[in-house]
Motif scaffolding. Sequence first.
Motif, mmCIF file in Angstrom:
data_model
loop_
_atom_site.group_PDB
_atom_site.id
_atom_site.type_symbol
_atom_site.label_atom_id
_atom_site.label_comp_id
_atom_site.label_asym_id
_atom_site.label_seq_id
_atom_site.Cartn_x
_atom_site.Cartn_y
_atom_site.Cartn_z
ATOM 1 N N ASP A 190 27.116 -45.469 32.925
ATOM 2 C CA ASP A 190 26.557 -46.003 31.673
ATOM 3 C C ASP A 190 26.288 -44.898 30.666
ATOM 4 N N ARG B 265 33.491 -39.325 12.386
ATOM 5 C CA ARG B 265 32.094 -39.343 11.916
ATOM 6 C C ARG B 265 32.056 -39.171 10.396
ATOM 7 N N ALA C 100 21.479 -51.660 24.355
ATOM 8 C CA ALA C 100 21.763 -52.227 23.031
ATOM 9 C C ALA C 100 21.401 -53.714 22.978
ATOM 10 N N ASP D 44 20.283 -45.681 22.079
ATOM 11 C CA ASP D 44 21.026 -45.214 23.257
ATOM 12 C C ASP D 44 20.233 -45.531 24.522
ATOM 13 N N ILE D 45 20.961 -45.803 25.588
ATOM 14 C CA ILE D 45 20.342 -46.183 26.866
ATOM 15 C C ILE D 45 19.957 -44.957 27.708
ATOM 16 N N TYR E 268 29.532 -56.265 23.719
ATOM 17 C CA TYR E 268 28.348 -56.240 22.846
ATOM 18 C C TYR E 268 28.647 -56.771 21.446
HETATM 19 C C1 LIG Z 1 30.812 -42.395 23.701
HETATM 20 S S1 LIG Z 1 29.094 -42.098 23.722
HETATM 21 C C2 LIG Z 1 28.606 -42.110 22.027
HETATM 22 C C3 LIG Z 1 29.049 -40.914 21.281
HETATM 23 C C4 LIG Z 1 28.331 -40.705 19.981
HETATM 24 N N1 LIG Z 1 28.467 -41.827 19.114
HETATM 25 C C5 LIG Z 1 28.783 -39.410 19.317
HETATM 26 O O1 LIG Z 1 29.235 -39.425 18.168
HETATM 27 O O2 LIG Z 1 28.644 -38.363 19.940
HETATM 28 C C6 LIG Z 1 28.478 -43.657 24.232
HETATM 29 C C7 LIG Z 1 26.970 -43.696 24.370
HETATM 30 O O3 LIG Z 1 26.591 -45.040 24.662
HETATM 31 C C8 LIG Z 1 25.465 -45.009 25.506
HETATM 32 N N2 LIG Z 1 25.374 -46.338 26.140
HETATM 33 C C9 LIG Z 1 26.122 -46.825 27.162
HETATM 34 N N3 LIG Z 1 25.770 -48.101 27.427
HETATM 35 C C10 LIG Z 1 24.797 -48.423 26.537
HETATM 36 C C11 LIG Z 1 24.042 -49.597 26.301
HETATM 37 N N4 LIG Z 1 24.221 -50.691 27.043
HETATM 38 N N5 LIG Z 1 23.131 -49.589 25.321
HETATM 39 C C12 LIG Z 1 22.928 -48.475 24.558
HETATM 40 N N6 LIG Z 1 23.606 -47.326 24.752
HETATM 41 C C13 LIG Z 1 24.533 -47.296 25.716
HETATM 42 C C14 LIG Z 1 25.712 -43.845 26.443
HETATM 43 O O4 LIG Z 1 24.507 -43.359 26.992
HETATM 44 C C15 LIG Z 1 26.411 -42.839 25.509
HETATM 45 O O5 LIG Z 1 25.491 -41.910 24.985
#
Ligand SMILES: C[S@@+](CC[C@H](N)C(=O)[O-])C[C@H]1O[C@@H](n2cnc3c(N)ncnc32)[C@H](O)[C@@H]1O
Length: 280
Positions: A71, A114, A183, A154-155, A208
Amino acid sequence: MARMLKKALTGIFNETEIQLLYGGFDVVGNIAVIKIPDSLMTKKRIIATTLLDKIKPVTTVLMQSTPVSGDFRTRHLELIGGEDKTTTEYREHGCIFKVDLATAYFSPRLSTERQRIAELVQPGETVVNLFAGVGAFSIIIAKKVPETRIYSVDINPEANQQAIENIRVNKVNKNVIPILGDARNVVSQIEEKAERVLMPLPEKAVEYLDTAIKLLKTPYGVVHYYTHTYASRRENVFEDPTKEIKKNILKNRYSIVSKRIVREVGPRWYQVVLDLKIST
Ligand SMILES: C[S@@+](CC[C@H](N)C(=O)[O-])C[C@H]1O[C@@H](n2cnc3c(N)ncnc32)[C@H](O)[C@@H]1O
């Protein structure tokens, strides 16, 4: 980057070994992260020394020994050269990010994306970043467009903690609100509706979409939907993601306002983004 490493190793490695090196490596601040195939494992110290010698800011070389998983989207990193650390400071688009590569996801390869998103945001918008990691999208938007409010979810507690520190360092505390949690469950903590929702979790964004749509303002809002897709021909890369969207946005009208390949993630595998305008 890949070419640079291959060039640096010419004369040290034979032609077959050079061909075996994977696509490249990432430099985050002064840390280089590289994947090394099993057949070159005995040479990992030579690779590390070469990177330390040839790539200017690099003082630590980490080998990524597992895929990004779970996750939290983290990976196992092994020190193969230089200073023993996994935390570094990285600069992008006028912002500074302190990241611990062992405990939170971070990729410099999303830099262009970004910037693209930050350029789309208009003053006065409310934005929700559902999968914010260490806060890179959120903070870059806040720096570029100060008249915005960004909920940054973020989780992963470690990623959230690093986001809180990055929000402080970049002085965007008034605009960026970090939220720790899943989320789906944190929607109730977000009291206002958003013009724009970011979904940078390509592996699971589809699950989601309903949450993202609930967050949007009436009569419509924009969702930046990221996904991974396989395409034997590059020109067909958006076929499956378009079908995926059609199948999963059931009750709302939508249009795909733009789409782009963010990056290649493997042979014929792509990370893509679809910008969706959704009627609520
Ligand atoms: C690919 S990374 C994001 C990268 C970020 N946007 C960046 O620019 O560096 C995905 C993120 O989603 C988070 N994540 C995974 N499942 C999630 C959930 N159910 N709710 C919230 N965050 C979640 C992970 O902890 C991780 O930090």
